[in-house]
Design a protein around this motif. Structure first.
Motif, PDB file in Angstrom:
ATOM      1  N   UNK A 196       0.846  -1.112  -0.009  1.00  0.00           N
ATOM      2  CA  UNK A 196      -0.082   0.474   0.477  1.00  0.00           C
ATOM      3  C   UNK A 196       0.812   0.939  -0.091  1.00  0.00           C
ATOM      4  N   UNK A 197       1.172   1.770  -1.074  1.00  0.00           N
ATOM      5  CA  UNK A 197       1.810   3.174  -1.232  1.00  0.00           C
ATOM      6  C   UNK A 197       1.582   4.454  -0.776  1.00  0.00           C
ATOM      7  N   UNK A 198       2.369   4.514   0.189  1.00  0.00           N
ATOM      8  CA  UNK A 198       1.799   6.363   0.444  1.00  0.00           C
ATOM      9  C   UNK A 198       3.344   7.397  -0.264  1.00  0.00           C
ATOM     10  N   UNK A 199       3.691   8.084  -0.169  1.00  0.00           N
ATOM     11  CA  UNK A 199       3.962   9.239  -0.801  1.00  0.00           C
ATOM     12  C   UNK A 199       3.526  10.158  -0.106  1.00  0.00           C
ATOM     13  N   UNK A 200       4.704  10.565   1.437  1.00  0.00           N
ATOM     14  CA  UNK A 200       4.404  11.735   2.004  1.00  0.00           C
ATOM     15  C   UNK A 200       4.412  13.078   1.284  1.00  0.00           C
ATOM     16  N   UNK A 201       6.004  12.432   0.101  1.00  0.00           N
ATOM     17  CA  UNK A 201       6.665  13.790  -0.706  1.00  0.00           C
ATOM     18  C   UNK A 201       4.979  14.975  -1.348  1.00  0.00           C
ATOM     19  N   UNK A 202       3.755  14.185  -1.106  1.00  0.00           N
ATOM     20  CA  UNK A 202       2.876  14.364  -1.830  1.00  0.00           C
ATOM     21  C   UNK A 202       2.044  15.612  -1.241  1.00  0.00           C
ATOM     22  N   UNK A 203       2.060  15.690   0.224  1.00  0.00           N
ATOM     23  CA  UNK A 203       1.550  16.299   0.680  1.00  0.00           C
ATOM     24  C   UNK A 203       2.564  17.487   0.253  1.00  0.00           C
ATOM     25  N   UNK A 204       3.762  17.587   1.137  1.00  0.00           N
ATOM     26  CA  UNK A 204       4.415  18.791   0.267  1.00  0.00           C
ATOM     27  C   UNK A 204       4.268  19.628  -0.520  1.00  0.00           C
ATOM     28  N   UNK A 205       3.933  18.654  -1.350  1.00  0.00           N
ATOM     29  CA  UNK A 205       4.371  19.024  -2.636  1.00  0.00           C
ATOM     30  C   UNK A 205       2.846  19.665  -2.852  1.00  0.00           C
ATOM     31  N   UNK A 206       1.461  19.611  -2.579  1.00  0.00           N
ATOM     32  CA  UNK A 206       0.081  19.579  -2.514  1.00  0.00           C
ATOM     33  C   UNK A 206       0.463  21.822  -1.600  1.00  0.00           C
ATOM     34  N   UNK A 207       1.235  21.370  -0.432  1.00  0.00           N
ATOM     35  CA  UNK A 207       0.737  22.689   0.303  1.00  0.00           C
ATOM     36  C   UNK A 207       1.772  23.248  -0.454  1.00  0.00           C
ATOM     37  N   UNK A 208       3.498  23.491  -0.616  1.00  0.00           N
ATOM     38  CA  UNK A 208       4.025  24.720  -1.407  1.00  0.00           C
ATOM     39  C   UNK A 208       3.680  25.151  -2.650  1.00  0.00           C
ATOM     40  N   UNK A 209       3.125  23.657  -3.404  1.00  0.00           N
ATOM     41  CA  UNK A 209       2.054  24.367  -4.938  1.00  0.00           C
ATOM     42  C   UNK A 209       1.497  25.561  -4.381  1.00  0.00           C
ATOM     43  N   UNK A 210       0.185  25.676  -3.862  1.00  0.00           N
ATOM     44  CA  UNK A 210      -0.227  26.051  -2.884  1.00  0.00           C
ATOM     45  C   UNK A 210      -0.213  27.915  -2.448  1.00  0.00           C
ATOM     46  N   UNK A 211       0.806  27.720  -1.921  1.00  0.00           N
ATOM     47  CA  UNK A 211       1.528  28.717  -1.561  1.00  0.00           C
ATOM     48  C   UNK A 211       1.592  29.859  -2.660  1.00  0.00           C
ATOM     49  N   UNK A 266      10.174  13.104   3.904  1.00  0.00           N
ATOM     50  CA  UNK A 266       9.146  13.418   2.388  1.00  0.00           C
ATOM     51  C   UNK A 266       8.551  14.623   2.473  1.00  0.00           C
ATOM     52  N   UNK A 267       7.654  14.950   3.100  1.00  0.00           N
ATOM     53  CA  UNK A 267       7.546  16.168   3.028  1.00  0.00           C
ATOM     54  C   UNK A 267       7.687  17.113   2.991  1.00  0.00           C
ATOM     55  N   UNK A 268       8.955  17.711   3.394  1.00  0.00           N
ATOM     56  CA  UNK A 268      10.481  18.681   3.154  1.00  0.00           C
ATOM     57  C   UNK A 268      10.541  18.143   1.530  1.00  0.00           C
ATOM     58  N   UNK A 269      11.117  17.091   1.502  1.00  0.00           N
ATOM     59  CA  UNK A 269      11.342  16.999   0.056  1.00  0.00           C
ATOM     60  C   UNK A 269      10.482  17.893  -0.908  1.00  0.00           C
ATOM     61  N   UNK A 270       9.419  17.603  -0.652  1.00  0.00           N
ATOM     62  CA  UNK A 270       8.101  17.452  -1.823  1.00  0.00           C
ATOM     63  C   UNK A 270       7.762  19.226  -1.822  1.00  0.00           C
ATOM     64  N   UNK A 271       8.252  19.773  -0.810  1.00  0.00           N
ATOM     65  CA  UNK A 271       7.946  21.256  -0.668  1.00  0.00           C
ATOM     66  C   UNK A 271       8.859  22.009  -1.416  1.00  0.00           C
ATOM     67  N   UNK A 272      10.440  21.293  -1.310  1.00  0.00           N
ATOM     68  CA  UNK A 272      10.833  21.706  -2.327  1.00  0.00           C
ATOM     69  C   UNK A 272      11.252  21.125  -3.430  1.00  0.00           C
ATOM     70  N   UNK A 273      10.613  20.429  -3.955  1.00  0.00           N
ATOM     71  CA  UNK A 273      10.645  19.596  -5.065  1.00  0.00           C
ATOM     72  C   UNK A 273       9.793  20.623  -5.991  1.00  0.00           C
TER      73      UNK A 273
END
Length: 349
Positions: free
Chosen positions: A179-194, A218-225
């Protein structure tokens, strides 16, 4: 003749504990209910292959309840060739409301399928060592949260009799269902919105509590990405979950020059939002704030908290996967996305 009076002391009360009551057996239940032992087994094990009238089932259950009888798990395992226990090692960090609700739904769904979910906690044990500890309990299935097991650990569990091993993490593990969960998606969504809201100097809260890096990194990495190649910057903000730590961060906020913050989740975001406002900063005019998890409390807050809504699958979906794997252990491993994310824009951003 002389008479001598002798006082005979009272016999002391026995200090011996009463003999323990014998453990009730299925034969006792059968006698009380007026049925065979086989019928008792069929009823108490919820066997659907044999037709038994509802009055008989009720009589057997009442007899078992009166005697205090419960089926013997080890004997049941010997008869079936495997246990009905699904082992779920606990997360190495405190579980939030979202995950706790998911686990509760999953446990209910497994119970309806006649499995017992047992949560297992052991601090400081991981990898193959953890797999050996789990294997000692001889579960029929194991759900492994995080990244705490590899192919050898999966093999250890299967050699011990586990018919299904399901990992909950960012990557599939050889030999296990995923069951795959990519926590980076959470960071990507938040940073992209801001960034879309015009913010360019964005802070990302990283909890200081031990073990939280499993999700925060991974949330921090997703925001950076999400902001790579743009005109925006990302600043890491270590934060302990205390009012004092939030107040200290808010007190130096103007010196950091940040105009937005992703608070890791709703709880940290609400903690920091209160501190920022107490420090005289306006939300969202001076600082835009977004969290994650979409907790009810964030909607009641003023200003209402923007968030990244995380949608987990229904507990019965995961329970169905486990049941399929137990019934057909030779089937090829399945992989499914554990959650999806969506940004919810509210007043704080």
């Amino acid at each position: 003749m002389r008479y001598v009076m002798v006082q005979i002391p009272n016999k002391p009360a026995s200090t011996m504990p009463p003999a323990p009551r014998p453990v009730p057996t299925s034969a006792d239940v059968a006698r009380l209910a007026g049925v065979s032992r086989a019928t008792v087994s069929y009823v108490l094990n919820n066997t659907s292959a044999v037709r038994i009238s509802e009055p008989t089932r009720r009589r057997v259950r009442e007899a078992a309840r009166e005697l205090g009888y419960v089926p013997h798990a080890a004997a049941r395992t010997l008869r079936a060739g495997h246990s009905r226990m699904v082992l779920m090692p606990t997360l190495p960090v405190p579980a939030g409301p979202l995950y706790s609700r998911f686990v509760h739904d999953f446990q209910g769904a497994m119970s309806r399928l006649d499995y017992t979910v047992v949560q297992y906690g052991a601090s400081g044990v991981g990898g193959d060592e953890a797999a050996r500890a789990w294997a000692e309990l001889r579960p029929v299935a194991v759900l492994v949260p995080g990244t705490g097991i590899g192919p050898e650990g999966v093999a250890i569990l299967k050699r011990s009799g586990a018919r299904a091993v399901v990992t909950l993490g960012p990557e599939a593990v050889e030999g296990a269902h995923a069951m795959l969960l990519d926590q980076a998606d959470v960071g990507r969504g938040a940073a992209g919105h801001l960034h879309a809201r015009g913010r360019r100097r964005i802070g990302v809260v990283v909890p200081e509590e031990p073990g939280m890096e499993l999700f925060s990194a991974p949330r921090l990495a997703g925001a950076r990405e999400a902001l790579r190649g743009t005109d925006a910057t990302v600043t890491e903000l270590p934060l302990a979950y205390t009012e004092e730590a939030a107040d200290a961060l808010a007190a130096r906020w103007r010196g950091l020059g940040l105009d937005a913050v992703f608070g890791y989740n709703d709880e940290y975001a609400m903690l920091l939002l209160r501190a920022l406002r107490d420090a005289g900063l306006r939300v969202p005019e001076d600082v835009a704030v977004i969290g994650a998890d979409d907790l009810l409390l964030g909607r009641l807050l003023r200003p209402r908290l923007s968030t990244v809504r995380i949608t987990l699958p229904l507990g019965r979906d995961l329970a169905s996967l486990v049941d399929r794997a137990v019934r057909n252990p030779a089937a090829a491993p399945e992989s499914h996305a554990l959650f999806s994310v969506a940004v919810v824009h509210r007043d704080s951003s």
